[in-house]
Design an enzyme around this catalytic site. Structure first.
Site, PDB file in Angstrom:
ATOM      1  N   TRP A   1       0.925  -1.456  -0.016  1.00 45.09           N
ATOM      2  CA  TRP A   1      -0.089  -0.120  -0.123  1.00 45.09           C
ATOM      3  C   TRP A   1       0.655   1.311   0.255  1.00 45.09           C
ATOM      4  CZ3 TRP A   1      -0.318  -4.276   2.984  1.00 45.09           C
ATOM      5  CH2 TRP A   1       0.297  -4.076   4.088  1.00 45.09           C
TER       6      TRP A   1
ATOM      7  N   GLU B   1      -5.287   0.909   6.054  1.00 43.06           N
ATOM      8  CA  GLU B   1      -4.988   1.810   7.399  1.00 43.06           C
ATOM      9  C   GLU B   1      -6.613   0.686   7.863  1.00 43.06           C
ATOM     10  OE1 GLU B   1      -3.056   2.855   8.515  1.00 43.06           O
ATOM     11  OE2 GLU B   1      -2.031   4.103   6.554  1.00 43.06           O
TER      12      GLU B   1
ATOM     13  N   TYR C   1      -7.402   8.662  14.202  1.00 45.21           N
ATOM     14  CA  TYR C   1      -5.195   8.018  13.586  1.00 45.21           C
ATOM     15  C   TYR C   1      -6.346   7.982  12.651  1.00 45.21           C
ATOM     16  CZ  TYR C   1      -2.479   5.011  11.344  1.00 45.21           C
ATOM     17  OH  TYR C   1      -2.000   3.960  10.463  1.00 45.21           O
TER      18      TYR C   1
ATOM     19  N   ASP D   1      -0.638   6.333  16.390  1.00 49.82           N
ATOM     20  CA  ASP D   1      -1.195   5.151  17.097  1.00 49.82           C
ATOM     21  C   ASP D   1      -0.454   4.780  17.573  1.00 49.82           C
ATOM     22  OD1 ASP D   1       1.450   5.045  15.661  1.00 49.82           O
ATOM     23  OD2 ASP D   1       0.862   3.072  14.631  1.00 49.82           O
TER      24      ASP D   1
ATOM     25  N   CYS E   1      18.891   5.306  16.103  1.00 51.44           N
ATOM     26  CA  CYS E   1      17.987   5.943  16.364  1.00 51.44           C
ATOM     27  C   CYS E   1      18.279   7.175  15.245  1.00 51.44           C
ATOM     28  CB  CYS E   1      17.011   6.293  17.106  1.00 51.44           C
ATOM     29  SG  CYS E   1      15.901   7.105  17.452  1.00 51.44           S
TER      30      CYS E   1
END
Length: 377
Positions: A38, A51, A134, A152, A217
């Site tokens: 998607w 979603e 969301y 989320d 990160c």
DNA sequence: AAACCGGGGCT
DNA sequence: AGCCCAGGTTT
């Protein structure tokens, strides 16, 4: 000029951290993003369906369902017109079946109220069945480049850790606050990538279980749990309620070719799916006989089937089962929800929840063996 | 605000 | 055995 109270200093410090998250995050995302079906072809319809499927459901679980769904229902119009049983069959095993029913209802809304075109506006998206804050944020940002946050579970966790925020993330007000906090720091040129990057960071670096991979990160220089080594304390979440246990006796009533199924009510647990008739207790052979008699069923032979357990979010089914072999399946009592089904047609036409997997598999094996041997019963 | 709504993978 | 997952609706 704001007063420098401790509270205001804390708020300002938080805003300064949030102001720093976007640039490194997008650079990291460009390098680290997974290729997802998607994501590579983000049309409004594909983004929307994905979603909905992804709600409380892992990416890997969604992939095969998404592919099959898109093949069978390639556009909003097809979804608006699909037969309910076929829709649930496409959703079978994915769980939270109201998502599928809401998806179809929303497709019908889009056809009748929006000329068949997915609305791009956050407020309009919120009016569609099954779309909350969301999903409205995700669809409007990813498919339409509107600068709305999509908060989320991943985002709540990542932000709680970034800020060492003690809030209970299961509290709905916290989600609202995070949305309000993120809105002003969203890069206006890439809102969809920003939202997806936050979730991707949560899914692949700032992991929900186990240690986060802080060395990967982009926020190493300023993330508070990273600097302090306190990731285990965040996010905070309220304890869940204990599950209740329900005993059931599953009845596989069949001839050589047919089996009895029952359609579940339109509302509630596993609404609209099919199941084997069941008693709401752990029944003895004698109690099963009595139940069958009331339904006007005469058993030729009965066999005990294995016990089986199924765990839902809020309850557990402790099941035992009996196979009931009968000569003929003629009108059974007055219960209109009961129907006789060709065993071979179950796989194609009747969505049965995973809770019955042990007994579905048993039936399939039995009838498969029969077919091989060419015997009856 | 709390309860309800699925299923599976990971620890 | 308990946690969580690209949440939303109902009560």
């Amino acid at each position: 000029m704001k007063q420098q109270t401790p509270r205001n200093i804390e708020v300002q410090r938080k805003q300064e951290l949030l102001n720093r998250i976007a640039p490194g995050l997008l650079t990291w995302y460009d390098k680290s993003r997974r290729s997802l079906p998607w994501r590579e072809e983000p049309t409004p319809y594909r983004v929307w369906v994905s979603e909905i499927m992804l709600q409380q459901t892992r990416v890997e679980a969604v992939k095969p369902y998404f592919a099959r769904f898109m093949e069978r229902l390639p556009d909003i119009e097809a979804l608006a017109e699909v037969d309910d049983d076929e829709l649930l069959k496409l959703w079978e095993g994915l769980g939270y079946y109201s998502r599928a029913r809401n998806l179809k209802a929303a497709a019908q809304q889009i056809v009748t109220e929006y000329g068949g075109e997915m609305p791009s506006d956050y407020r309009e998206l919120l009016k569609l069945k099954g779309i909350g804050s969301y999903t409205a944020g995700a669809v409007s940002s990813i498919a339409f480049k509107q600068p709305n946050p999509a908060v989320d579970g991943n985002v709540l966790r990542v932000i709680a850790r970034l800020l060492e925020d003690n809030s209970d993330i299961s509290d709905q007000s916290v989600k609202k606050r995070v949305e309000d906090d993120l809105r002003p720091v969203m890069p206006k040129d890439r809102p969809g990538d920003f939202n997806q990057a936050l979730m991707e960071l949560g899914a692949t670096v700032c992991l929900p279980n186990g240690a986060p991979k802080c060395s990967n990160c982009p926020w190493q220089e300023f993330c508070l749990v990273g600097l302090h080594g306190t990731w285990q304390q965040y996010p905070q979440k309220a304890a869940k309620k204990a599950r209740t246990i329900e005993d059931k006796t599953i009845l596989v009533i069949r001839t050589s070719r047919q089996v009895v199924l029952r359609k579940r009510p339109k509302k509630g647990l596993l609404a609209g799916l099919y199941e084997f008739p069941a008693m709401d207790k752990k029944a003895s052979l004698e109690e099963v006989r009595e139940w069958l008699k009331k339904q006007g069923v005469e058993a030729v032979r009965m066999e005990k089937l294995p016990e089986s357990k199924h765990i839902f979010t809020h309850k557990e089914w402790h099941m035992t089962g009996y196979q009931v072999l009968v000569d003929e399946l003629e009108p059974m009592g007055q219960d209109e929800s009961l129907l006789f089904v060709e065993t071979q047609e179950i796989e194609k036409n009747y969505p049965i929840p995973s809770a019955f997997a042990a007994y579905s598999a048993y039936l399939k094996i039995q009838t498969g063996i029969q077919k091989m041997k060419g015997t009856t019963l």
